[in-house]
Design a protein around this motif. Sequence first.
Motif, PDB file in Angstrom:
ATOM      1  N   HIS B 193      -7.032   5.746  19.357  1.00 13.77           N
ATOM      2  CA  HIS B 193      -7.146   6.834  20.335  1.00 13.77           C
ATOM      3  C   HIS B 193      -6.163   6.679  21.487  1.00 13.77           C
ATOM      4  CE1 HIS B 193     -11.033   6.201  18.260  1.00 13.77           C
ATOM      5  NE2 HIS B 193     -10.933   7.494  18.066  1.00 13.77           N
ATOM      6  N   ALA B 194      -5.985   5.437  21.946  1.00 12.77           N
ATOM      7  CA  ALA B 194      -5.040   5.200  23.038  1.00 12.77           C
ATOM      8  C   ALA B 194      -3.631   5.589  22.606  1.00 12.77           C
ATOM      9  CB  ALA B 194      -5.083   3.734  23.471  1.00 12.77           C
ATOM     10  N   LYS B 195      -3.282   5.157  21.387  1.00 13.49           N
ATOM     11  CA  LYS B 195      -1.943   5.502  20.882  1.00 13.49           C
ATOM     12  C   LYS B 195      -1.785   7.014  20.770  1.00 13.49           C
ATOM     13  CE  LYS B 195      -2.404   1.325  18.153  1.00 13.49           C
ATOM     14  NZ  LYS B 195      -2.795   0.869  16.797  1.00 13.49           N
ATOM     15  N   ASP B 196      -2.864   7.673  20.384  1.00 14.54           N
ATOM     16  CA  ASP B 196      -2.797   9.120  20.213  1.00 14.54           C
ATOM     17  C   ASP B 196      -2.676   9.820  21.568  1.00 14.54           C
ATOM     18  OD1 ASP B 196      -2.558  11.185  18.419  1.00 14.54           O
ATOM     19  OD2 ASP B 196      -4.706  11.592  18.313  1.00 14.54           O
ATOM     20  N   VAL B 197      -3.380   9.307  22.570  1.00 16.57           N
ATOM     21  CA  VAL B 197      -3.215   9.859  23.918  1.00 16.57           C
ATOM     22  C   VAL B 197      -1.758   9.723  24.347  1.00 16.57           C
ATOM     23  CG1 VAL B 197      -3.725   9.416  26.365  1.00 16.57           C
ATOM     24  CG2 VAL B 197      -5.602   9.579  24.706  1.00 16.57           C
ATOM     25  N   ASN B 198      -1.136   8.594  23.986  1.00 17.49           N
ATOM     26  CA  ASN B 198       0.263   8.360  24.360  1.00 17.49           C
ATOM     27  C   ASN B 198       1.250   9.273  23.633  1.00 17.49           C
ATOM     28  OD1 ASN B 198      -0.292   4.836  24.948  1.00 17.49           O
ATOM     29  ND2 ASN B 198       0.042   6.442  26.449  1.00 17.49           N
ATOM     30  N   THR B 199       0.814   9.967  22.590  1.00 20.31           N
ATOM     31  CA  THR B 199       1.727  10.959  21.990  1.00 20.31           C
ATOM     32  C   THR B 199       1.888  12.159  22.911  1.00 20.31           C
ATOM     33  OG1 THR B 199      -0.018  12.169  20.779  1.00 20.31           O
ATOM     34  CG2 THR B 199       1.034  10.317  19.622  1.00 20.31           C
ATOM     35  N   VAL B 200       0.936  12.334  23.831  1.00 18.66           N
ATOM     36  CA  VAL B 200       1.024  13.452  24.778  1.00 18.66           C
ATOM     37  C   VAL B 200       1.401  12.942  26.181  1.00 18.66           C
ATOM     38  CG1 VAL B 200      -0.283  15.296  25.921  1.00 18.66           C
ATOM     39  CG2 VAL B 200      -0.573  14.879  23.465  1.00 18.66           C
TER      40      VAL B 200
END
Lengths: 339, 339
Positions: B193-200
Motif C-alpha cells: 500500500h505504501a508503494k502504491d501511495v507513492n505512485t501518486v
Amino acid sequence: MIRVAVNGYGTIGKRVAEAVMLQPDMQLIGVGKTSPNAEAIVAQRKGIRIFAPEDSVKKFEESGIRVEGSIQDMVKLADVVVDATPNGVGAEYKPLYESQGKRAVFQGGEKPNVAEVSFSSLCNYDEGIGRKYIRVVSCNTTALLRTICTLSKVGKVEKVRATIIRRAADPKEIKRGPINSLVLDPASVPSHHAKDVNTVLKDLNIITTAVIAPTTLMHVHSLNVTFKEKVSKEDVINVLLNTPRLVMVSSKSKVSSTAEVIETARDLGRARNDIKEVVVFEDSVYVNGNELILTYAVHQESIVVPENVDAIRAMHGIPAEESISTTNKTLGIIGGYLI
Amino acid sequence: MIRVAVNGYGTIGKRVAEAVMLQPDMQLIGVGKTSPNAEAIVAQRKGIRIFAPEDSVKKFEESGIRVEGSIQDMVKLADVVVDATPNGVGAEYKPLYESQGKRAVFQGGEKPNVAEVSFSSLCNYDEGIGRKYIRVVSCNTTALLRTICTLSKVGKVEKVRATIIRRAADPKEIKRGPINSLVLDPASVPSHHAKDVNTVLKDLNIITTAVIAPTTLMHVHSLNVTFKEKVSKEDVINVLLNTPRLVMVSSKSKVSSTAEVIETARDLGRARNDIKEVVVFEDSVYVNGNELILTYAVHQESIVVPENVDAIRAMHGIPAEESISTTNKTLGIIGGYLI
C-alpha cells in the motif's frame, strides 16, 4: 514451600493453577470455583482440590464434584492467593484476603489501585519484592511491556506507537462477538493499554489504538518504536532472539498468521496449544535510523501465566533471575526461534 | 456523451456500470462478462447490454441471457473502456483496447505500468487530464490518498505510518479466508500500500503494515501522521468535515464499528449498503503537537467507484472541480457527518 491458592478457575486460573503445580518451591492448596462446569470436572480428575462459595456447594454436589470447603477455608490454608476471578471481582475479594493477612496476586482486569504495584517480570520484577499485593498486567500490556523492556536493551526508547488488533473472544467463549465486524475498542485515543503500560513504565511516551477483530486465537500488535538514537536491525534481532519469553518465527518457516502459530504450538505438543512467549514475526522487523517497526502475536489465554508465577516469588523475596529462570524451565518457555 | 464500456462485471464492474448510467454526460454501451451468474441475470433485468467472449456465448444462451456481441464488439462501440477484470487480466486486455485506439481506465489490481498515471481524484486529478490510460489505485490506497491529500490542507505532511486491517473477503465471496486467523499481509514491511501511495504522491515518506482479519464488511486503517509543524485538532476536524468523499461518524452517534457503519448505510437506503466515502471516527482523532492519529473505515466494494467516473472525465479534458462535483451529486456522495 509457598502454599498457593488460586481463586477463580477460568481461562487464566486453570493455567496458573497447573503452572503452580509444576513449581518446585510451591504447593497448590486448591482452587476456588463458582460453577460446576466441565473445567471443574477436569480439575477434579487432575486431583486439584476444589473450594466453592457456600451457596454453590449444593450445585457442585449435584454434579458429583467434591467440594473441600469454602473460599474462606481455602484462603486460610494459603500463603498467597492468585486471584483470577472475573474483571472487578478481585477487588471485591480483596477484603477477605486482607482480613486473613494473606498476600494476593491480582489480574490486569482489576484497577491498578487494587495492588501496591503493577507487575511485568522483564520490566520491574524488583518492584514486586516483598510486596503484599501485586497486580499482573493484562495480556496485551504484558506483551507490550515484555517487548518494550527487551528493546530497551538496544537503545533508549523515546516513544512507542502501537495498533492492537484484539481477538474478539477466547476459543471457549460462545456468547461474545463480534462475528463480522471490526470494532474500535474504544474509538477514542489512547486505548487503555497505553495507560496500563504507564503503570509500570511511568514516563514512557506511548499511545495505543485498539481494534477488535472476529477471531479467537491470538492478538496481533503492530508496533512502531522511536529510539533516541540510531539502532541496527542486527542488534534488534539479536536482543529479541536472546530474551526468553519472546520467540521469533523465521522467514524460512513461512509462518505469517496466528492460525499457523497456533498450529505450530499444537504440533510441538504444547499443552492446550498455549504459547506463553510473545511471538515476533522476523520478516516484520523493519529498522531505519532510529525507527523500528515490528509485528508480533500474543496468546491471550496463556501469556500472563509466567508473570503470575514470578509475582508469587517476588512477594517472597526471591530474586528476579532465579524466579524467571525456574518459571521458564518448568513451563517450557523458550527464547530464540519457535521452530 | 462519452460512450463507456465496462469490461468485467464483478464487485467493482457492476458498481461502475451503474454509476456511469447515472452520469448526465456518459452513456453505458454495455458490460463484458465471462460467466452467466446471478449478477449477469440481474444486469439483464436492469436493461444493461451484456457482451461476452465468443467461447462463452453458448453458456449465456443456455442460461437464458442474451449476449449482444463479443468483447471486441463492445470495445468497438465505446470511447473508453473501464477495465474491471480480475487482477492482472486488465494488462492482458490492454492490447485489445490499444489496437482499437480506445482509452482505458484500469483498476489498482494491475501494475502501475499498465497506465500512464495512477489516479486519485483528490490528489492528482490534473495528471489524468487528456491521458489515454489511467489506473485508479486500489480501495485501500484510494482511502489513504483521499485522507492524506485532505489532511495536507491543514499543514505539510512530513510522514505517514499506517496499520491496515483488511477485510478477508467481500460479502459475496464464499471461498476466501481466513475465518479464524489474523494474517500478516505480508509479514515484511512495508506492505504494497505504501508503494502504491507513492505512485501518486511520489515523495511522501510513508510506511504501511497490513493484517488481514476475518470479516467481510470494511477495512479499517489506523493512521499516524506527522506534520512539519504543529496542527490543531479543530483544523483537522474542520478539513475532514468540509471535504466531500470523507464523512465523519460523530461521538454522539455511538457508532464505533464497521458493522454499525454498514447498518447505518442500510438504514439510510444506500444502494447495496455502499459507502463510497472514507468513514472517519470522530472520537479517534487525536492531535498532539505535530502528530495526528486517526482511525477510519473503508468500504472496499465501492470506494473506488467515484474515482473511476472521474478518471473517465479527466481523460476527456473535463476539469477536476466539475467532474468531482457531478460525480458526488449523481452518486449521492456527501461530506460532513454521515448522520
